[in-house]
Design a protein around this motif. Structure first.
Motif, PDB file in Angstrom:
ATOM      1  N   ALA A 108     -51.989  41.080 -67.711  1.00 52.69           N
ATOM      2  CA  ALA A 108     -51.581  41.281 -66.331  1.00 52.69           C
ATOM      3  C   ALA A 108     -52.625  42.351 -65.634  1.00 52.69           C
ATOM      4  CB  ALA A 108     -50.160  41.585 -66.154  1.00 52.69           C
ATOM      5  N   VAL A 109     -52.826  43.249 -66.102  1.00 55.39           N
ATOM      6  CA  VAL A 109     -53.993  44.237 -65.744  1.00 55.39           C
ATOM      7  C   VAL A 109     -55.104  43.482 -65.277  1.00 55.39           C
ATOM      8  CG1 VAL A 109     -55.252  46.226 -66.308  1.00 55.39           C
ATOM      9  CG2 VAL A 109     -52.912  46.421 -66.973  1.00 55.39           C
ATOM     10  N   HIS A 110     -55.725  42.692 -66.430  1.00 54.79           N
ATOM     11  CA  HIS A 110     -56.760  42.015 -66.015  1.00 54.79           C
ATOM     12  C   HIS A 110     -56.657  41.075 -64.890  1.00 54.79           C
ATOM     13  CE1 HIS A 110     -60.555  39.735 -66.862  1.00 54.79           C
ATOM     14  NE2 HIS A 110     -59.953  38.572 -66.968  1.00 54.79           N
ATOM     15  N   THR A 111     -55.513  40.292 -64.765  1.00 49.37           N
ATOM     16  CA  THR A 111     -55.615  39.210 -63.818  1.00 49.37           C
ATOM     17  C   THR A 111     -55.249  40.007 -62.800  1.00 49.37           C
ATOM     18  OG1 THR A 111     -53.479  38.347 -64.450  1.00 49.37           O
ATOM     19  CG2 THR A 111     -55.225  37.143 -65.474  1.00 49.37           C
ATOM     20  N   GLU A 112     -54.222  40.687 -62.396  1.00 52.64           N
ATOM     21  CA  GLU A 112     -53.545  41.065 -61.560  1.00 52.64           C
ATOM     22  C   GLU A 112     -54.302  42.217 -60.486  1.00 52.64           C
ATOM     23  OE1 GLU A 112     -51.038  39.802 -59.649  1.00 52.64           O
ATOM     24  OE2 GLU A 112     -50.770  38.322 -61.273  1.00 52.64           O
ATOM     25  N   LEU A 113     -54.940  43.077 -61.495  1.00 51.29           N
ATOM     26  CA  LEU A 113     -55.533  44.423 -60.986  1.00 51.29           C
ATOM     27  C   LEU A 113     -57.217  44.411 -60.912  1.00 51.29           C
ATOM     28  CD1 LEU A 113     -53.694  47.272 -62.358  1.00 51.29           C
ATOM     29  CD2 LEU A 113     -53.182  45.941 -60.381  1.00 51.29           C
ATOM     30  N   ASN A 114     -57.416  42.879 -61.582  1.00 53.82           N
ATOM     31  CA  ASN A 114     -59.102  42.601 -61.828  1.00 53.82           C
ATOM     32  C   ASN A 114     -59.784  43.597 -62.466  1.00 53.82           C
ATOM     33  OD1 ASN A 114     -61.149  40.903 -61.305  1.00 53.82           O
ATOM     34  ND2 ASN A 114     -61.649  42.010 -59.368  1.00 53.82           N
ATOM     35  N   VAL A 115     -59.285  44.174 -63.488  1.00 48.60           N
ATOM     36  CA  VAL A 115     -59.872  45.301 -64.493  1.00 48.60           C
ATOM     37  C   VAL A 115     -60.752  44.409 -65.463  1.00 48.60           C
ATOM     38  CG1 VAL A 115     -59.599  46.948 -65.998  1.00 48.60           C
ATOM     39  CG2 VAL A 115     -58.207  46.906 -64.395  1.00 48.60           C
ATOM     40  N   ASP A 116     -61.975  44.791 -65.575  1.00 45.55           N
ATOM     41  CA  ASP A 116     -62.853  43.996 -66.562  1.00 45.55           C
ATOM     42  C   ASP A 116     -62.142  43.817 -67.942  1.00 45.55           C
ATOM     43  OD1 ASP A 116     -65.509  42.850 -67.310  1.00 45.55           O
ATOM     44  OD2 ASP A 116     -65.420  44.526 -68.603  1.00 45.55           O
ATOM     45  N   ALA A 117     -62.193  42.658 -68.581  1.00 44.75           N
ATOM     46  CA  ALA A 117     -61.716  42.532 -69.937  1.00 44.75           C
ATOM     47  C   ALA A 117     -62.345  43.433 -70.963  1.00 44.75           C
ATOM     48  CB  ALA A 117     -62.001  41.137 -70.262  1.00 44.75           C
ATOM     49  N   ASN A 118     -63.468  43.732 -70.741  1.00 51.54           N
ATOM     50  CA  ASN A 118     -64.336  44.587 -71.674  1.00 51.54           C
ATOM     51  C   ASN A 118     -63.850  46.105 -71.469  1.00 51.54           C
ATOM     52  OD1 ASN A 118     -65.914  42.439 -72.960  1.00 51.54           O
ATOM     53  ND2 ASN A 118     -67.568  42.667 -71.423  1.00 51.54           N
ATOM     54  N   PHE A 119     -63.736  46.386 -70.351  1.00 54.48           N
ATOM     55  CA  PHE A 119     -63.087  47.805 -70.209  1.00 54.48           C
ATOM     56  C   PHE A 119     -61.584  48.009 -70.747  1.00 54.48           C
ATOM     57  CE2 PHE A 119     -60.520  51.015 -68.148  1.00 54.48           C
ATOM     58  CZ  PHE A 119     -61.660  51.930 -68.000  1.00 54.48           C
ATOM     59  N   ILE A 120     -60.661  46.973 -70.667  1.00 58.09           N
ATOM     60  CA  ILE A 120     -59.539  46.865 -71.255  1.00 58.09           C
ATOM     61  C   ILE A 120     -59.710  46.970 -72.837  1.00 58.09           C
ATOM     62  CG2 ILE A 120     -57.495  45.510 -71.629  1.00 58.09           C
ATOM     63  CD1 ILE A 120     -57.838  44.559 -68.632  1.00 58.09           C
ATOM     64  N   LEU A 121     -60.499  46.021 -73.316  1.00 61.82           N
ATOM     65  CA  LEU A 121     -60.709  46.057 -74.689  1.00 61.82           C
ATOM     66  C   LEU A 121     -61.289  47.511 -75.284  1.00 61.82           C
ATOM     67  CD1 LEU A 121     -62.251  42.315 -75.586  1.00 61.82           C
ATOM     68  CD2 LEU A 121     -60.115  43.361 -75.945  1.00 61.82           C
ATOM     69  N   GLU A 122     -62.240  48.068 -74.861  1.00 61.22           N
ATOM     70  CA  GLU A 122     -62.765  49.297 -75.200  1.00 61.22           C
ATOM     71  C   GLU A 122     -61.685  50.588 -74.951  1.00 61.22           C
ATOM     72  OE1 GLU A 122     -66.433  49.661 -72.994  1.00 61.22           O
ATOM     73  OE2 GLU A 122     -67.243  47.887 -73.769  1.00 61.22           O
TER      74      GLU A 122
END
Length: 124
Positions: A108-122
Motif C-alpha cells: 500500500a505504501v508503494h501503490t498509494e504513496l508512490n514510494v519507490d519499491a527499492n527504497f521500501i526494500l532497503e
C-alpha cells in the motif's frame, strides 16, 4: 539585482523579499498590473534561490518517507491510515517503530504513496 537576473547571494535574496513585502503591503486592490507582474517575477527568482539554498535531505527511514508523503499529500494520520487500509493505531505503531510493517502495508505504501519499491526494500 537587475531585471531577469538570478539571485546569487543572501543579501540579494533579502532585498527581493523586502521588495515583495513592500509591494504586497499595498493590498491586492491597490497593486497595478505592472507591480503584480513584478511580484510574480521576483517570487519566481526567490523560489529558484530557495530551491538551491534550502535543500531538504530525503528521508532515510521508511517512517520518515511515509511522514513526508503524508505531509506532501496534506493528509492527517487518520486519513493516511484509511488510504493504506490499516487502523490508525496500527499506523501509529508502525510509524513509531513499535510494530514491523507487513507485506500488505508495504504494498500500500508503494501503490498509494508512490514510494519507490527499492527504497521500501532497503528500509523496511
Amino acid at each position: 539585482m537587475g531585471r531577469g537576473n538570478k539571485i546569487e547571494t543572501k543579501a540579494s535574496y533579502q532585498a527581493v523579499m523586502a521588495k515583495i513585502d513592500g509591494l504586497m503591503a499595498k493590498g491586492s486592490e491597490n497593486v497595478s498590473a505592472a507591480e503584480l507582474a513584478e511580484i510574480r517575477r521576483l517570487a519566481l527568482s526567490a523560489q529558484e534561490y530557495e530551491k538551491n539554498v534550502y535543500v531538504v535531505d530525503a528521508p532515510s527511514t521508511l517512517s520518515g518517507m511515509i511522514e513526508m508523503r503524508m505531509y506532501e499529500m496534506r493528509l492527517r494520520q487518520v486519513d493516511l491510515a484509511r488510504k493504506l487500509k490499516v487502523s490508525p493505531a496500527k499506523l501509529s505503531l508502525i510509524l513509531n517503530g513499535k510494530q514491523r510493517p507487513d507485506v500488505d502495508f508495504l504494498k500500500a505504501v508503494h501503490t498509494e504513496l508512490n514510494v519507490d519499491a527499492n527504497f521500501i526494500l532497503e528500509h523496511a
